[in-house]
Design a protein around this motif. Structure first.
Motif, PDB file in Angstrom:
ATOM      1  N   ALA A 296       2.353   1.679  -3.430  1.00  0.00           N
ATOM      2  CA  ALA A 296       1.382   2.118  -4.448  1.00  0.00           C
ATOM      3  C   ALA A 296       1.084   3.607  -4.337  1.00  0.00           C
ATOM      4  O   ALA A 296       0.767   4.262  -5.323  1.00  0.00           O
ATOM      5  CB  ALA A 296       0.098   1.308  -4.317  1.00  0.00           C
ATOM      6  N   TYR A 297       1.186   4.129  -3.106  1.00  0.00           N
ATOM      7  CA  TYR A 297       0.869   5.546  -2.881  1.00  0.00           C
ATOM      8  C   TYR A 297       2.122   6.407  -2.655  1.00  0.00           C
ATOM      9  O   TYR A 297       1.985   7.589  -2.350  1.00  0.00           O
ATOM     10  CB  TYR A 297      -0.064   5.681  -1.679  1.00  0.00           C
ATOM     11  N   SER A 298       3.308   5.825  -2.769  1.00  0.00           N
ATOM     12  CA  SER A 298       4.554   6.557  -2.446  1.00  0.00           C
ATOM     13  C   SER A 298       4.378   7.307  -1.121  1.00  0.00           C
ATOM     14  O   SER A 298       4.619   8.514  -1.038  1.00  0.00           O
ATOM     15  CB  SER A 298       4.926   7.548  -3.548  1.00  0.00           C
ATOM     16  N   ALA A 299       3.933   6.588  -0.124  1.00  0.00           N
ATOM     17  CA  ALA A 299       3.440   7.242   1.093  1.00  0.00           C
ATOM     18  C   ALA A 299       4.474   7.406   2.207  1.00  0.00           C
ATOM     19  O   ALA A 299       4.202   8.113   3.182  1.00  0.00           O
ATOM     20  CB  ALA A 299       2.250   6.457   1.639  1.00  0.00           C
ATOM     21  N   LEU A 300       5.624   6.796   2.092  1.00  0.00           N
ATOM     22  CA  LEU A 300       6.621   6.904   3.155  1.00  0.00           C
ATOM     23  C   LEU A 300       7.251   8.292   3.146  1.00  0.00           C
ATOM     24  O   LEU A 300       7.623   8.751   2.064  1.00  0.00           O
ATOM     25  CB  LEU A 300       7.700   5.832   2.962  1.00  0.00           C
TER      26      LEU A 300
ATOM     27  N   VAL B 152       0.842  -1.198   0.000  1.00  0.00           N
ATOM     28  CA  VAL B 152       0.000   0.000   0.000  1.00  0.00           C
ATOM     29  C   VAL B 152       0.879   1.251   0.000  1.00  0.00           C
ATOM     30  O   VAL B 152       0.670   2.175  -0.790  1.00  0.00           O
ATOM     31  CB  VAL B 152      -0.959   0.004   1.215  1.00  0.00           C
TER      32      VAL B 152
END
Lengths: 63, 130
Positions: free
Chosen positions: B80-84, B77
């Motif tokens: 997929a969202y480049s969230a880090l 997840v």
């Protein structure tokens, strides 16, 4: 003097790399990624790709 | 994660109209990572149980009380969202992204997030005072 230059260069490159990390995040209007996460309590899969209500995703960790 | 107090305010205000999920992802500054946090001591998660333990510890001390989900150990997840390390999105019921925040901590814009939440919730947004 050479040491200071090397450190400055290393710091500059590091900051540059941080700012230019690959960002493949979906943009407004893009299709929602087909992924699922796990419920914290029982690890059951929760599909995040087809929300029935508008859904806010808050990504983060303790650190 | 910062700004959790403000996020909790949004959760309380809008959770009857929208779903909120706190997706707990890999540690940005784990004790055994590249740049460990000086204040919070959490090791890299090796199992989903580790991630659950870290998320539970964090949720206990955080003002944010939204339901917590765990990213899988492949970080699907988050990837997929480049969230880090932290980021916010709003998903629409039409299968499209309706808000895509910039990557945190520097790109976080809670005012923009709240405005978008209000629009999705059908709440009239008051004009900003100048």
């Amino acid at each position: 003097m050479f040491k200071i230059l090397l450190i400055t260069l290393a710091v500059t490159l590091s900051v540059h790399a941080q700012r230019n990390r690959v960002d493949n995040a979906p943009k407004v209007g893009d299709a929602i990624p087909k992924v699922s996460a796990h419920a914290k309590e029982d690890f059951k899969k929760v599909d995040l790709s087809a929300p029935t209500k508008p859904t806010v995703l808050i990504f983060g960790s303790h650190t | 994660m910062r700004q959790t107090g403000r996020l909790q305010e949004m959760y309380v205000k809008y959770s009857d109209k929208m779903d909120f999920y706190w997706v707990y992802i890999q540690e940005a500054h784990a004790t055994d990572g590249r740049r460990p946090s000086r204040t919070v001591k959490v090791a890299l998660h090796k199992t989903l149980e580790d991630r659950k333990k870290a998320a539970s510890g964090c949720a206990t001390v955080s003002p944010l009380k939204a339901p917590v989900l765990l990213d899988d150990m492949e970080d699907s997840v988050s990837t997929a969202y480049s969230a880090l390390p932290e980021r916010f999105f709003i998903l629409g019921t039409d299968g499209k992204i309706v808000y895509a925040g910039k990557r945190g901590p520097h790109g976080i814009d809670l005012d923009a997030l709240e405005k978008s939440i209000a629009v999705q919730a059908g709440v009239k947004v008051e004009a900003e005072e100048k």
